[in-house]
Design a protein around this motif. Structure first.
Motif, PDB file in Angstrom:
ATOM      1  N   SER A  22       0.998   0.144 -10.979  1.00 27.76           N
ATOM      2  CA  SER A  22       0.426   1.017 -10.573  1.00 27.76           C
ATOM      3  C   SER A  22       1.164   2.033  -9.668  1.00 27.76           C
ATOM      4  CB  SER A  22      -0.492   0.059 -10.654  1.00 27.76           C
ATOM      5  OG  SER A  22      -0.935  -0.485  -8.579  1.00 27.76           O
ATOM      6  N   ARG A  23       1.368   1.065  -8.628  1.00 25.52           N
ATOM      7  CA  ARG A  23       2.286   1.404  -7.628  1.00 25.52           C
ATOM      8  C   ARG A  23       3.315   2.809  -8.357  1.00 25.52           C
ATOM      9  NH1 ARG A  23       2.743  -1.744  -5.242  1.00 25.52           N
ATOM     10  NH2 ARG A  23       5.629  -2.483  -5.854  1.00 25.52           N
ATOM     11  N   HIS A  51      -4.936  -1.139  -8.125  1.00 28.26           N
ATOM     12  CA  HIS A  51      -4.593  -1.703  -7.202  1.00 28.26           C
ATOM     13  C   HIS A  51      -5.491  -2.208  -6.521  1.00 28.26           C
ATOM     14  CE1 HIS A  51      -2.575  -1.499  -3.076  1.00 28.26           C
ATOM     15  NE2 HIS A  51      -3.384  -0.910  -2.588  1.00 28.26           N
ATOM     16  N   ARG A  69       1.852   3.479  -1.921  1.00 23.61           N
ATOM     17  CA  ARG A  69       1.509   4.218  -3.051  1.00 23.61           C
ATOM     18  C   ARG A  69       1.924   5.929  -3.009  1.00 23.61           C
ATOM     19  NH1 ARG A  69      -1.148   1.186  -6.368  1.00 23.61           N
ATOM     20  NH2 ARG A  69      -2.273   2.895  -7.660  1.00 23.61           N
ATOM     21  N   LYS A  78       0.469  -1.608   0.552  1.00 28.89           N
ATOM     22  CA  LYS A  78       0.220   0.251  -0.202  1.00 28.89           C
ATOM     23  C   LYS A  78       0.872   1.374  -0.176  1.00 28.89           C
ATOM     24  CE  LYS A  78      -3.998  -1.852   2.255  1.00 28.89           C
ATOM     25  NZ  LYS A  78      -4.783  -2.195   3.612  1.00 28.89           N
ATOM     26  N   SER A 135      -6.543  -5.884  -5.208  1.00 33.02           N
ATOM     27  CA  SER A 135      -6.495  -5.945  -3.758  1.00 33.02           C
ATOM     28  C   SER A 135      -8.720  -7.197  -3.624  1.00 33.02           C
ATOM     29  CB  SER A 135      -6.782  -4.434  -3.060  1.00 33.02           C
ATOM     30  OG  SER A 135      -5.700  -4.296  -3.098  1.00 33.02           O
ATOM     31  N   ASP A 176      -0.298  -4.266 -10.638  1.00 28.61           N
ATOM     32  CA  ASP A 176      -0.263  -4.123  -9.504  1.00 28.61           C
ATOM     33  C   ASP A 176       1.037  -3.261  -9.091  1.00 28.61           C
ATOM     34  OD1 ASP A 176      -1.750  -2.938  -6.908  1.00 28.61           O
ATOM     35  OD2 ASP A 176      -0.225  -4.232  -5.588  1.00 28.61           O
ATOM     36  N   ASP A 177       1.877  -3.965  -8.904  1.00 27.61           N
ATOM     37  CA  ASP A 177       3.661  -2.856  -8.766  1.00 27.61           C
ATOM     38  C   ASP A 177       3.969  -1.354  -9.730  1.00 27.61           C
ATOM     39  OD1 ASP A 177       4.210  -4.989  -6.847  1.00 27.61           O
ATOM     40  OD2 ASP A 177       5.335  -6.189  -8.126  1.00 27.61           O
TER      41      ASP A 177
END
Length: 255
Positions: free
Chosen positions: A200-201, A105, A56, A54, A109, A197-198
């Motif tokens: 997007s961070r 993300h 971010r 989380k 999740s 997800d990675d």
């Protein structure tokens, strides 16, 4: 010993016993067993088992969870989604880059927390994109001195573009090949969703720093090289696994 799903997909024996499958998943020529030997990255399993990240927001000491002033609430867009493939299609259909990053993300999740199935869903023909940046050929990308941006912002913008494309690429792979989840197995889709997800961070970090410098993603033209190559591999999962990472590396080293 468990055989890696990609080995199964490319082996002659598997090809013979799977003649009822759509041909595009078996386009690659059979490879010898020795050419398929590999040593897995030692960090792969820890990465797969890592908790949701989380962090971010980029704080003074590096990545951290966003301050309370930054909206981290969920969105009703994902509430009705019942599979990973459907979640991915929703991300792909989102045009605003920051919203896409956030949804990516939240989608990963939701899938992990609720243990949803992979499912099957049709991907959009192309990912939704914002009006800017203007997409041009690589030769038309302005040089740093002609971009109207300082070099650090110029490099960050290029990196943000790579990250945004990587989000779409990972989710497109999940959704497009979802009809073959029994062949590719859940780990294939879990890994690509985790990658999304990675990425997007990473995009969120680039966007944050661009904003701190007084710029934003879209302030200069960008190219569509990665997605063009992605479209070429839309009917061949082996080609996508082999070719797209090379194009991504080319984008980065030529910036």
């Amino acid at each position: 010993m468990q055989i890696h799903p990609l080995k199964l997909m490319l082996s002659p024996t598997f090809a013979r016993c799977s003649s009822n499958l759509k041909p595009y998943i078996l386009k690659t020529k059979p490879l010898s067993s020795s050419s398929l030997d590999f040593s897995p990255w030692s960090g792969l399993q820890p990465w797969r088992e890592s908790p949701l990240n989380k962090n971010r927001f980029w704080g003074p000491n590096g990545p951290q969870t966003p301050p309370s002033s930054i909206d981290t609430n969920g969105t009703s867009l994902l509430d009705s989604a019942s599979s990973l493939a459907e979640l991915g299609a929703l991300v792909l259909s989102t045009s605003d880059p920051l919203s896409k990053s956030k949804l990516s993300h939240l989608a990963f999740s939701k899938w992990r927390n609720e243990k949803l199935p992979i499912g099957i869903y049709d991907p959009p023909s192309r990912p939704a994109r914002p009006p800017k940046p203007e997409l041009v050929s690589p030769k038309e990308i302005p040089a740093p001195k002609d971009s109207g941006m300082p070099l650090n912002a110029y490099m960050l913008h290029n990196l943000a573009h790579v990250e945004l494309n990587a989000i779409d690429l990972a989710w497109d792979t999940v959704v497009r090949f979802s009809p073959f989840s029994e062949i590719l197995e859940e780990g294939f889709f879990a890994d690509f969703a985790h990658v999304a997800d990675d990425e997007s961070r990473h995009f969120a970090w680039c966007s944050q720093r661009l904003d701190e410098l007084g710029f934003r993603y879209g302030d200069m033209p960008a190219h569509n090289l990665l997605w063009r190559e992605c479209e070429k591999s839309s009917d061949d999962v082996a080609a996508r696994l082999a070719v797209i990472p090379l194009v991504q590396v080319r984008q980065i080293i030529h910036k």
